[in-house]
Design a protein around this motif. Sequence first.
Motif, PDB file in Angstrom:
ATOM      1  N   GLU A 108       0.860  -1.078   0.043  1.00 35.02           N
ATOM      2  CA  GLU A 108       0.009  -0.184  -0.108  1.00 35.02           C
ATOM      3  C   GLU A 108       0.913   1.322   0.082  1.00 35.02           C
ATOM      4  O   GLU A 108       2.198   1.079   0.651  1.00 35.02           O
ATOM      5  CB  GLU A 108      -0.832  -0.102   1.227  1.00 35.02           C
ATOM      6  CG  GLU A 108      -2.015   0.998   1.263  1.00 35.02           C
ATOM      7  CD  GLU A 108      -2.647   1.261   0.281  1.00 35.02           C
ATOM      8  OE1 GLU A 108      -2.371   1.826  -0.694  1.00 35.02           O
ATOM      9  OE2 GLU A 108      -4.094   0.545   0.151  1.00 35.02           O
ATOM     10  N   ASN A 112      -1.344   6.146   2.433  1.00 32.38           N
ATOM     11  CA  ASN A 112      -2.748   5.316   2.637  1.00 32.38           C
ATOM     12  C   ASN A 112      -2.661   4.609   3.584  1.00 32.38           C
ATOM     13  O   ASN A 112      -3.628   4.292   4.493  1.00 32.38           O
ATOM     14  CB  ASN A 112      -3.011   4.501   1.272  1.00 32.38           C
ATOM     15  CG  ASN A 112      -3.467   5.544   0.194  1.00 32.38           C
ATOM     16  OD1 ASN A 112      -4.059   6.667   0.294  1.00 32.38           O
ATOM     17  ND2 ASN A 112      -3.397   4.818  -1.032  1.00 32.38           N
ATOM     18  N   VAL A 116      -5.134   4.195   6.996  1.00 34.58           N
ATOM     19  CA  VAL A 116      -5.849   3.059   7.441  1.00 34.58           C
ATOM     20  C   VAL A 116      -5.745   3.147   8.797  1.00 34.58           C
ATOM     21  O   VAL A 116      -6.675   2.894   9.508  1.00 34.58           O
ATOM     22  CB  VAL A 116      -5.426   1.966   6.725  1.00 34.58           C
ATOM     23  CG1 VAL A 116      -5.692   0.561   7.460  1.00 34.58           C
ATOM     24  CG2 VAL A 116      -5.798   2.044   5.188  1.00 34.58           C
ATOM     25  N   HIS A 120      -8.621   3.475  11.775  1.00 33.91           N
ATOM     26  CA  HIS A 120      -8.870   2.129  12.432  1.00 33.91           C
ATOM     27  C   HIS A 120      -8.744   2.340  14.112  1.00 33.91           C
ATOM     28  O   HIS A 120      -9.383   1.861  15.053  1.00 33.91           O
ATOM     29  CB  HIS A 120      -8.432   0.957  12.076  1.00 33.91           C
ATOM     30  CG  HIS A 120      -9.154   0.229  10.934  1.00 33.91           C
ATOM     31  ND1 HIS A 120     -10.399  -0.588  10.885  1.00 33.91           N
ATOM     32  CD2 HIS A 120      -8.745   0.713   9.404  1.00 33.91           C
ATOM     33  CE1 HIS A 120     -10.694  -0.494   9.648  1.00 33.91           C
ATOM     34  NE2 HIS A 120      -9.692  -0.055   8.758  1.00 33.91           N
ATOM     35  N   ASN A 129     -15.040  12.646   5.390  1.00 34.80           N
ATOM     36  CA  ASN A 129     -14.102  12.899   4.111  1.00 34.80           C
ATOM     37  C   ASN A 129     -12.872  13.280   4.842  1.00 34.80           C
ATOM     38  O   ASN A 129     -12.834  14.556   5.298  1.00 34.80           O
ATOM     39  CB  ASN A 129     -14.721  13.766   3.189  1.00 34.80           C
ATOM     40  CG  ASN A 129     -15.817  13.360   2.442  1.00 34.80           C
ATOM     41  OD1 ASN A 129     -15.793  12.059   2.143  1.00 34.80           O
ATOM     42  ND2 ASN A 129     -16.900  14.020   2.189  1.00 34.80           N
ATOM     43  N   LEU A 144      -9.516   9.403   2.493  1.00 34.26           N
ATOM     44  CA  LEU A 144     -10.543   8.879   2.751  1.00 34.26           C
ATOM     45  C   LEU A 144     -11.885   9.358   2.574  1.00 34.26           C
ATOM     46  O   LEU A 144     -12.308  10.481   3.063  1.00 34.26           O
ATOM     47  CB  LEU A 144     -10.440   8.306   4.451  1.00 34.26           C
ATOM     48  CG  LEU A 144      -9.136   7.609   4.809  1.00 34.26           C
ATOM     49  CD1 LEU A 144      -9.247   7.716   6.424  1.00 34.26           C
ATOM     50  CD2 LEU A 144      -9.308   6.218   4.276  1.00 34.26           C
ATOM     51  N   GLY A 147     -14.816   6.711   4.479  1.00 30.01           N
ATOM     52  CA  GLY A 147     -14.176   5.681   5.079  1.00 30.01           C
ATOM     53  C   GLY A 147     -13.377   4.866   4.231  1.00 30.01           C
ATOM     54  O   GLY A 147     -12.633   3.964   4.725  1.00 30.01           O
ATOM     55  N   GLU A 148     -13.369   4.993   2.689  1.00 32.10           N
ATOM     56  CA  GLU A 148     -12.811   4.238   1.755  1.00 32.10           C
ATOM     57  C   GLU A 148     -11.726   4.983   1.299  1.00 32.10           C
ATOM     58  O   GLU A 148     -11.896   6.254   0.800  1.00 32.10           O
ATOM     59  CB  GLU A 148     -13.852   3.975   0.896  1.00 32.10           C
ATOM     60  CG  GLU A 148     -14.681   2.999   1.150  1.00 32.10           C
ATOM     61  CD  GLU A 148     -14.371   1.684   1.877  1.00 32.10           C
ATOM     62  OE1 GLU A 148     -13.150   1.049   1.186  1.00 32.10           O
ATOM     63  OE2 GLU A 148     -14.929   0.764   2.358  1.00 32.10           O
ATOM     64  N   ILE A 149     -10.547   4.544   1.029  1.00 34.98           N
ATOM     65  CA  ILE A 149      -9.631   5.065   0.533  1.00 34.98           C
ATOM     66  C   ILE A 149      -9.785   5.632  -0.972  1.00 34.98           C
ATOM     67  O   ILE A 149     -10.279   4.852  -1.885  1.00 34.98           O
ATOM     68  CB  ILE A 149      -8.093   4.020   0.422  1.00 34.98           C
ATOM     69  CG1 ILE A 149      -7.650   4.155   1.844  1.00 34.98           C
ATOM     70  CG2 ILE A 149      -7.034   4.861  -0.464  1.00 34.98           C
ATOM     71  CD1 ILE A 149      -6.574   3.017   1.817  1.00 34.98           C
ATOM     72  N   TYR A 150      -9.446   6.613  -1.378  1.00 32.40           N
ATOM     73  CA  TYR A 150      -9.488   7.320  -2.915  1.00 32.40           C
ATOM     74  C   TYR A 150      -8.355   7.111  -3.374  1.00 32.40           C
ATOM     75  O   TYR A 150      -7.364   7.771  -3.183  1.00 32.40           O
ATOM     76  CB  TYR A 150     -10.051   8.629  -2.918  1.00 32.40           C
ATOM     77  CG  TYR A 150     -10.155   9.176  -4.305  1.00 32.40           C
ATOM     78  CD1 TYR A 150     -11.143   8.727  -4.921  1.00 32.40           C
ATOM     79  CD2 TYR A 150      -9.202  10.114  -4.584  1.00 32.40           C
ATOM     80  CE1 TYR A 150     -11.333   9.424  -6.282  1.00 32.40           C
ATOM     81  CE2 TYR A 150      -9.377  10.588  -6.074  1.00 32.40           C
ATOM     82  CZ  TYR A 150     -10.269  10.274  -6.932  1.00 32.40           C
ATOM     83  OH  TYR A 150     -10.413  10.763  -8.323  1.00 32.40           O
ATOM     84  N   ARG A 151      -8.321   6.429  -4.604  1.00 31.02           N
ATOM     85  CA  ARG A 151      -6.928   6.128  -5.516  1.00 31.02           C
ATOM     86  C   ARG A 151      -7.009   7.007  -6.657  1.00 31.02           C
ATOM     87  O   ARG A 151      -5.868   6.871  -7.217  1.00 31.02           O
ATOM     88  CB  ARG A 151      -6.779   4.567  -5.522  1.00 31.02           C
ATOM     89  CG  ARG A 151      -7.059   3.825  -4.413  1.00 31.02           C
ATOM     90  CD  ARG A 151      -6.758   2.362  -4.502  1.00 31.02           C
ATOM     91  NE  ARG A 151      -6.943   1.676  -3.425  1.00 31.02           N
ATOM     92  CZ  ARG A 151      -6.104   1.410  -2.295  1.00 31.02           C
ATOM     93  NH1 ARG A 151      -4.907   2.073  -2.656  1.00 31.02           N
ATOM     94  NH2 ARG A 151      -6.360   0.545  -1.463  1.00 31.02           N
TER      95      ARG A 151
END
Length: 334
Positions: A108, A112, A116, A120, A129, A144, A147-151
């Motif tokens: 990763e 990022n 993460v 957590h 955001n 994020l 809650g999700e990684i933006y790639r």
Amino acid sequence: MSRLANELTIGIDIGGTSVRAAVVDAEGTMLDTLRAATPPTATALEHCLDRLVSELRDRWTVHAVGLAIAGFLSPDRQTVRFAPHLAWREVAVPAEMTQRWGLPVFAEHDANSAAVAELHFGAAARGHNTLVLALGTGIGAGMLMGGEIYRGSFGVAPEFGHIVVVPDGRPCGCGKHGCLERYCSGTGLVDTVVELLAQSEPGHSVLAAESQADPGSLTGRRVAAAAAEGDPIAVAAFASLARWLGQGMAMIADVFDPDLIVIAGGLGAASGLYLDEAREHYTTMVTGAGHRQLARIRPTQLGESAGVIGAAKVAELGLAALAEATAYPGGHAQ
């Protein structure tokens, strides 16, 4: 061991200056750590990783390894395409390390990984955001979204360390001039000190005497320690960092509009020296200042350990995904 062995993974944060490895449990607690200087060649780096993993496996039973890498990864995170401070170029690092170690290896981006970990176990737990800016040898960024990684479309977003904050400013290894990284990273901080020393009268700073005796003694850590002791050059250098960091965060907020910004990385641990001032610059520089909601800006709760802990969490999540794919090879359970 106080934890079940199957809860343990190894996280390795591979930065431009140092490599840090740790055995981490499911609660994000580091049980054992090792550190080494980052070798200059790919072969030497891989041998360094071999040694660190071998030493930790001699003492613990682990089931996967996560690598936090300061560089561009392919969208599937199976290839390290380019790392400005590392020697890997278009290398399938996870597959190669899996073969060497006989363990599942997951990679990763380092920022990022920090994101993460903060999500957590740390400062990003309540963000929606969130931007994580990792100030280290360079600058990494993680976003994020919900809650999700933006790639991004091709796996390289976001490279906020290379937005230009100083037109025609210092040259950057990326090929541009005036990047945020050249003013707000550990190396950028040292460059600022060198410039300030050249403009100052001799004898006004401990850093001046130290740098004359040993130019290699100037590091981001030493500048932070000097600033904490009130050294005027170091204090001025952090004031400069705060200004450009505030401007950089304002520029990012104009595009991303986060509700939370977390400052991580090696310099994140020294945020007490500059974060309040950076927050003030951000507040005045952001578009629509005074007429919009602004992001909360918080220091890391995990310090320099965020990358390591995040890498271990990436390995844990990767193992879970492998187990699910094995249990339901045709798709998710109904």
